[in-house]
Design an enzyme around this catalytic site. Structure first.
Site, PDB file in Angstrom:
ATOM      1  N   GLU A 161       7.586  82.504  37.659  1.00 60.34           N
ATOM      2  CA  GLU A 161       7.437  83.934  37.966  1.00 60.34           C
ATOM      3  C   GLU A 161       6.482  84.154  39.138  1.00 60.34           C
ATOM      4  O   GLU A 161       5.527  83.395  39.336  1.00 60.34           O
ATOM      5  CB  GLU A 161       6.900  84.662  36.724  1.00 60.34           C
ATOM      6  N   ASP A 201      13.071  92.441  30.966  1.00 61.08           N
ATOM      7  CA  ASP A 201      11.883  92.204  30.139  1.00 61.08           C
ATOM      8  C   ASP A 201      11.563  93.473  29.366  1.00 61.08           C
ATOM      9  O   ASP A 201      11.262  94.508  29.955  1.00 61.08           O
ATOM     10  CB  ASP A 201      10.703  91.821  31.052  1.00 61.08           C
ATOM     11  N   GLU A 221       4.889  84.307  26.648  1.00 62.63           N
ATOM     12  CA  GLU A 221       3.624  84.727  27.246  1.00 62.63           C
ATOM     13  C   GLU A 221       2.617  85.196  26.204  1.00 62.63           C
ATOM     14  O   GLU A 221       1.418  85.183  26.456  1.00 62.63           O
ATOM     15  CB  GLU A 221       3.850  85.807  28.315  1.00 62.63           C
ATOM     16  N   LYS A 268      13.459  90.343  38.250  1.00 58.61           N
ATOM     17  CA  LYS A 268      13.287  90.761  36.852  1.00 58.61           C
ATOM     18  C   LYS A 268      12.919  92.235  36.788  1.00 58.61           C
ATOM     19  O   LYS A 268      12.081  92.701  37.562  1.00 58.61           O
ATOM     20  CB  LYS A 268      12.205  89.920  36.176  1.00 58.61           C
ATOM     21  N   GLU A 294      13.788  89.015  28.088  1.00 59.55           N
ATOM     22  CA  GLU A 294      12.470  88.483  27.747  1.00 59.55           C
ATOM     23  C   GLU A 294      11.775  89.376  26.719  1.00 59.55           C
ATOM     24  O   GLU A 294      11.842  90.606  26.823  1.00 59.55           O
ATOM     25  CB  GLU A 294      11.690  88.451  29.057  1.00 59.55           C
ATOM     26  N   ASP A 305       4.920  98.416  32.083  1.00 58.37           N
ATOM     27  CA  ASP A 305       6.138  98.087  31.335  1.00 58.37           C
ATOM     28  C   ASP A 305       6.208  98.969  30.118  1.00 58.37           C
ATOM     29  O   ASP A 305       5.362  99.850  29.917  1.00 58.37           O
ATOM     30  CB  ASP A 305       6.170  96.587  30.983  1.00 58.37           C
ATOM     31  N   ASN A 343       9.227  93.595  26.889  1.00 57.75           N
ATOM     32  CA  ASN A 343       7.814  93.558  26.482  1.00 57.75           C
ATOM     33  C   ASN A 343       7.593  93.961  25.018  1.00 57.75           C
ATOM     34  O   ASN A 343       6.689  94.724  24.704  1.00 57.75           O
ATOM     35  CB  ASN A 343       6.965  94.416  27.423  1.00 57.75           C
ATOM     36  N   HIS A 349       5.129  82.107  32.667  1.00 52.88           N
ATOM     37  CA  HIS A 349       4.721  83.512  32.854  1.00 52.88           C
ATOM     38  C   HIS A 349       3.597  83.571  33.878  1.00 52.88           C
ATOM     39  O   HIS A 349       2.669  82.760  33.828  1.00 52.88           O
ATOM     40  CB  HIS A 349       4.226  84.070  31.521  1.00 52.88           C
ATOM     41  N   ALA A 350       3.676  84.542  34.783  1.00 55.02           N
ATOM     42  CA  ALA A 350       2.609  84.670  35.782  1.00 55.02           C
ATOM     43  C   ALA A 350       2.296  86.127  36.100  1.00 55.02           C
ATOM     44  O   ALA A 350       1.649  86.408  37.100  1.00 55.02           O
ATOM     45  CB  ALA A 350       2.988  83.913  37.054  1.00 55.02           C
ATOM     46  N   GLY A 351       2.756  87.053  35.259  1.00 54.69           N
ATOM     47  CA  GLY A 351       2.553  88.473  35.530  1.00 54.69           C
ATOM     48  C   GLY A 351       1.160  88.934  35.134  1.00 54.69           C
ATOM     49  O   GLY A 351       0.959  89.474  34.053  1.00 54.69           O
ATOM     50  N   LYS A 370      11.837  95.586  34.346  1.00 51.60           N
ATOM     51  CA  LYS A 370      11.272  96.042  33.073  1.00 51.60           C
ATOM     52  C   LYS A 370      12.195  97.080  32.449  1.00 51.60           C
ATOM     53  O   LYS A 370      12.638  98.012  33.134  1.00 51.60           O
ATOM     54  CB  LYS A 370       9.886  96.658  33.307  1.00 51.60           C
ATOM     55  N   ASP A 430       2.054  80.483  29.171  1.00 51.88           N
ATOM     56  CA  ASP A 430       1.054  81.272  29.890  1.00 51.88           C
ATOM     57  C   ASP A 430      -0.191  80.399  30.009  1.00 51.88           C
ATOM     58  O   ASP A 430      -0.611  79.780  29.024  1.00 51.88           O
ATOM     59  CB  ASP A 430       0.753  82.550  29.099  1.00 51.88           C
ATOM     60  N   GLY A 487       2.524  96.585  37.454  1.00 51.02           N
ATOM     61  CA  GLY A 487       2.197  95.941  36.183  1.00 51.02           C
ATOM     62  C   GLY A 487       2.659  96.741  34.976  1.00 51.02           C
ATOM     63  O   GLY A 487       2.528  96.282  33.848  1.00 51.02           O
TER      64      GLY A 487
HETATM   65 MG   LIG Z   1       7.039  89.445  30.338  1.00 47.30          MG
END
Ligand SMILES: [Mg+2]
Length: 461
Positions: free
Chosen positions: A386, A248, A301, A218, A274, A24, A250, A351-353, A220, A324, A22
């Site tokens: 995702e 991504d 997201e 994907k 992203e 980033d 972030n 988005h599903a992270g 980071k 999201d 998780g």
């Molecule tokens: Mg993202």
């Protein structure tokens, strides 16, 4: 009369900062967390509505307080009437002037409204005996349009246009439903490319993802530039030329920095970038998009509501919309967001992270594919959603991937219900999972996320 009798809340947190799953460039040590809500009735049928807002640790209690502030809008009210008019219910919460003052229509309070609205959709789908995606595709265009708050939208999308989009979008829905039920919905994975993973992990997880059927990986980025170059090269070699690579950042870069940093990575054949910069910077994102074309810009997201999505689309700031399930005011506002994307011909890759996000947002992606997939503007792109591979087992019906595709959820409801044992174990700070963590102040990398104090700072960019 069947009435709502309670709105209970639970502070559920997972010590994910231990593994850096998780992580980033903006969020180096997240502890995935849910501000979790359960709505109960006096129906004595065992059915409850479960919903949540997703956070990353400290502050989850703030989100819970916002959810509890909504209790007077639910407890004591008629269940049948409320569930039959979830459009009116959601608008009643969003338009409540003192609560609206806390946003308006953004942030902690808006996310709390989303948690409660989604809990009621879970309950409605359970009572209808259908998974949420099927409940939604079975609603008429007029019923779906009735869910939407068109205030601030009519310069881009009217109720009549929405009905027309849904009527046209349904062309071929039987074939798409059969395809969805037999093959599932294509997914991409973020689980190979967390920023805190070392090179060996990155290489083995990326090649594993490509071999297991994901069409895109994907990665980071956005910390150290040399690391970005090296890691992009490693992943591109590991997955080969036939698999897509997205990045991504972030939100860590300024506008001009975004353009430079992304262009320096062009050789890796990027599918999209992203959240290069602040998600509210509508004109900045448009400038980045022009500066990095044909690499696409994705965002959403952290987009707080349909009004910002409308502007992102009107200004051609994004090529890909990433709704999201828990950021906006629930299913209702996401139906509006999907219709906006359809109107402007922009694909939606949700988005599903986060914990529970795969479970919930898959229903919206499947609704989008079936109910709007017949539009000619949608024929130019395939659906994509995702996937992250951890924390699913805590749910009664975990989201499931086979050969890089989401399987269709089958149980009635929105797949939002957690197992009671998991809620107990991960309740913060008293659950079994936390007792050892908090007793040792040196344990884990994310303790400051958990107990507070000054953070040493995110990673430099
Ligand atoms: Mg993202």
């Amino acid at each position: 009369m069947t009435k709502f009798v309670s709105l209970d809340t639970f502070d559920v947190r997972f010590p994910t900062s231990r593994s850096l799953a998780g992580s980033d460039a903006m969020n180096p040590t997240p502890d995935y967390a849910l501000a979790y809500a359960v709505v109960r009735t006096n129906a004595d049928d065992g059915r409850e509505g479960h919903g949540f807002a997703f956070t990353i640790g400290r502050g989850n209690d703030v989100e819970l307080a916002a959810i509890r502030a909504l209790e007077p809008f639910i407890v004591g009210f008629d269940v049948e009437e409320t569930l039959a008019d979830l459009g009116g219910f959601a608008r009643g919460l969003v338009w409540d002037s003192p609560l609206r003052w806390l946003g308006p229509e953004k942030g902690v309070m808006h996310m709390a409204i989303g948690a409660v609205v989604n809990a009621l959709w879970d309950l409605r789908a359970k009572r209808a005996g259908k998974p949420l995606w099927r409940l939604l595709v079975d609603l008429s265009p007029e019923e779906l349009t009735g869910l939407i708050d068109f205030r601030y939208l009519s310069d881009a999308l009217t109720a009549d246009e929405a009905v027309e989009l849904l009527a046209k979008g349904a062309n071929g829905r039987e074939e798409r439903t059969i395809e969805l039920e037999t093959k599932g919905l294509p997914a991409y994975t973020t689980s190979a490319g967390w920023l805190g993973y070392d090179d060996d992990q990155l290489i083995s997880l990326s090649s594993e993802a490509a071999l297991s059927g994901f069409s895109l990986v994907k990665l980071k980025v956005g910390a150290n530039q040399e690391d970005d170059l090296r890691r992009c090269g490693l992943v591109r070699s590991a997955i080969g030329a036939g698999v897509g690579l997205a990045l991504d950042a972030n939100q860590v870069w300024d506008v001009n920095v975004s353009v430079d940093r992304i262009n320096a990575l062009r050789e890796f054949e990027l599918s999209w970038v992203e959240e290069p910069t602040n998600p509210d910077d509508i004109l900045g994102l448009a400038r980045i998009k022009r500066g990095i074309a044909p690499i696409r810009v994705a965002s959403g997201e952290h987009v707080p509501n349909r009004v910002v999505f409308k502007q992102l689309l009107q200004h051609r700031s994004i090529d890909i919309m990433q709704i999201d399930a828990c950021r906006v005011a629930g299913v209702n506002e996401n139906v509006a967001n999907l219709l906006l994307a359809a109107k402007f011909g922009v694909p939606v890759y949700p988005h599903a992270g986060g914990v529970g996000l795969c479970e919930l947002v898959q229903h919206l992606a499947m609704f989008d594919y079936i109910s709007l997939g017949g539009l000619s503007s949608r024929k130019n792109f395939d659906p994509l959603i995702e996937w992250i591979d951890h924390l699913h087992d805590h749910f009664v019906e975990p989201a499931t991937i086979v050969s890089g595709r989401y399987r269709v959820p089958e149980l009635p409801g929105a797949s939002t219900q957690m197992r009671a044992e998991s809620i107990d174990e991960f309740s913060f700070p008293v659950g079994k999972a936390w007792i050892g963590e908090l007793a040792d102040p040196e344990a884990g990398t994310g303790d400051l996320n958990r107990v507070g104090g000054r953070h040493p700072g995110g990673l430099a960019w």
